[in-house]
Design a protein around this motif. Structure first.
Motif, PDB file in Angstrom:
ATOM      1  N   VAL A  96       0.831  -1.297  -0.328  1.00 46.28           N
ATOM      2  CA  VAL A  96       0.076  -0.056  -0.037  1.00 46.28           C
ATOM      3  C   VAL A  96       0.898   1.413  -0.073  1.00 46.28           C
ATOM      4  O   VAL A  96       1.989   1.122   0.447  1.00 46.28           O
ATOM      5  CB  VAL A  96      -1.051  -0.028   1.101  1.00 46.28           C
ATOM      6  CG1 VAL A  96      -1.963  -1.041   1.212  1.00 46.28           C
ATOM      7  CG2 VAL A  96       0.018   0.015   2.437  1.00 46.28           C
ATOM      8  N   ASP A  97       0.368   2.238  -0.346  1.00 45.42           N
ATOM      9  CA  ASP A  97       0.777   3.542  -0.247  1.00 45.42           C
ATOM     10  C   ASP A  97       0.407   4.372   1.095  1.00 45.42           C
ATOM     11  O   ASP A  97      -0.789   4.406   1.145  1.00 45.42           O
ATOM     12  CB  ASP A  97       0.364   4.411  -1.619  1.00 45.42           C
ATOM     13  CG  ASP A  97       0.824   5.816  -1.318  1.00 45.42           C
ATOM     14  OD1 ASP A  97       1.448   6.439  -0.488  1.00 45.42           O
ATOM     15  OD2 ASP A  97       0.459   6.742  -2.274  1.00 45.42           O
ATOM     16  N   THR A  98       1.479   4.373   1.823  1.00 48.29           N
ATOM     17  CA  THR A  98       0.807   4.742   3.343  1.00 48.29           C
ATOM     18  C   THR A  98       0.594   6.304   3.447  1.00 48.29           C
ATOM     19  O   THR A  98       0.081   6.586   4.414  1.00 48.29           O
ATOM     20  CB  THR A  98       2.225   4.405   4.414  1.00 48.29           C
ATOM     21  OG1 THR A  98       3.325   4.998   3.931  1.00 48.29           O
ATOM     22  CG2 THR A  98       2.311   2.636   4.293  1.00 48.29           C
ATOM     23  N   THR A  99       0.834   6.929   2.116  1.00 52.45           N
ATOM     24  CA  THR A  99       0.197   8.248   2.361  1.00 52.45           C
ATOM     25  C   THR A  99      -1.235   8.561   2.087  1.00 52.45           C
ATOM     26  O   THR A  99      -1.770   9.281   1.973  1.00 52.45           O
ATOM     27  CB  THR A  99       1.219   9.304   1.372  1.00 52.45           C
ATOM     28  OG1 THR A  99       0.868   8.787   0.127  1.00 52.45           O
ATOM     29  CG2 THR A  99       2.462   9.251   1.884  1.00 52.45           C
TER      30      THR A  99
ATOM     31  N   ARG B 252      -9.229   1.770   3.847  1.00 49.76           N
ATOM     32  CA  ARG B 252      -8.753   0.767   3.228  1.00 49.76           C
ATOM     33  C   ARG B 252      -9.571  -0.387   3.286  1.00 49.76           C
ATOM     34  O   ARG B 252      -9.273  -1.369   4.207  1.00 49.76           O
ATOM     35  CB  ARG B 252      -7.267   0.515   3.610  1.00 49.76           C
ATOM     36  CG  ARG B 252      -6.339  -0.618   2.960  1.00 49.76           C
ATOM     37  CD  ARG B 252      -6.236  -0.286   1.498  1.00 49.76           C
ATOM     38  NE  ARG B 252      -5.549   1.030   1.398  1.00 49.76           N
ATOM     39  CZ  ARG B 252      -5.655   1.292   0.056  1.00 49.76           C
ATOM     40  NH1 ARG B 252      -5.755   0.793  -0.950  1.00 49.76           N
ATOM     41  NH2 ARG B 252      -5.422   2.871  -0.045  1.00 49.76           N
ATOM     42  N   PRO B 253     -10.637  -0.899   2.370  1.00 49.59           N
ATOM     43  CA  PRO B 253     -11.646  -1.951   2.515  1.00 49.59           C
ATOM     44  C   PRO B 253     -10.904  -3.095   1.713  1.00 49.59           C
ATOM     45  O   PRO B 253      -9.975  -3.075   0.729  1.00 49.59           O
ATOM     46  CB  PRO B 253     -12.697  -1.494   1.998  1.00 49.59           C
ATOM     47  CG  PRO B 253     -12.405  -0.664   1.040  1.00 49.59           C
ATOM     48  CD  PRO B 253     -11.155   0.160   1.503  1.00 49.59           C
TER      49      PRO B 253
ATOM     50  N   ALA C 123      -4.449   3.345   4.585  1.00 46.96           N
ATOM     51  CA  ALA C 123      -3.356   2.572   4.147  1.00 46.96           C
ATOM     52  C   ALA C 123      -2.483   2.409   5.302  1.00 46.96           C
ATOM     53  O   ALA C 123      -1.768   1.487   5.511  1.00 46.96           O
ATOM     54  CB  ALA C 123      -2.842   3.078   2.833  1.00 46.96           C
ATOM     55  N   ALA C 124      -1.969   3.409   5.963  1.00 48.71           N
ATOM     56  CA  ALA C 124      -0.823   3.202   7.083  1.00 48.71           C
ATOM     57  C   ALA C 124      -1.465   2.341   8.136  1.00 48.71           C
ATOM     58  O   ALA C 124      -0.624   1.553   8.807  1.00 48.71           O
ATOM     59  CB  ALA C 124      -0.661   4.782   7.678  1.00 48.71           C
TER      60      ALA C 124
END
Length: 125
Positions: free
Chosen positions: A19-22, A27-28, A84-85
């Motif tokens: 994932v792009d943590t930004t 996030r399902p 995402a984080a």
């Protein structure tokens, strides 16, 4: 390195878990996992343990597990994280590592069984 650690390392680097943590949107995701024949009860119990632990994570919005009525031993895990984080943090927990490490013994699935979802937004007409 034991085989379980090799599998865990490979699983955590699978594209479906990246994932792009930004990304600050929710996030399902859904995972579809089949138990190995004869191990349905053991896998079901492992999933129940996972659900109990994940629901206590601060970034978990929802985590529900289902078993198909017409296909005993086929499990659907529906997960939603705040962003995402939070999902990236989830992947670093001991309970997730324990679950992922058990997958080769209990399930025919793997990290490719996890599908990240984008919600369809409907626009009023």
């Amino acid at each position: 390195m034991p085989a379980a650690e090799d599998y865990l390392t490979a699983a955590l680097h699978h594209p479906n878990l990246q994932v792009d943590t930004t990304d600050r949107s929710q996030r399902p995701m859904i995972a579809i996992l089949d138990a190995r024949p004869g191990l349905e009860d053991a896998f079901r119990e492992r999933i129940v343990q996972l659900v109990r632990a994940v629901r206590r994570e601060p970034g978990c919005v929802a985590f529900s597990a289902y078993e198909a009525r017409d296909t005993p031993g086929r499990f659907y895990l529906y997960e939603v994280y705040t962003d995402a984080a939070a999902f990236a943090t989830h992947l670093q927990t001991d309970h997730v590592h324990t679950f992922i490490s058990a997958i080769p013994d209990l399930s025919t699935g793997g990290p490719g069984s996890l599908i990240q979802l984008n919600e369809l937004i409907t626009v009023p007409q």
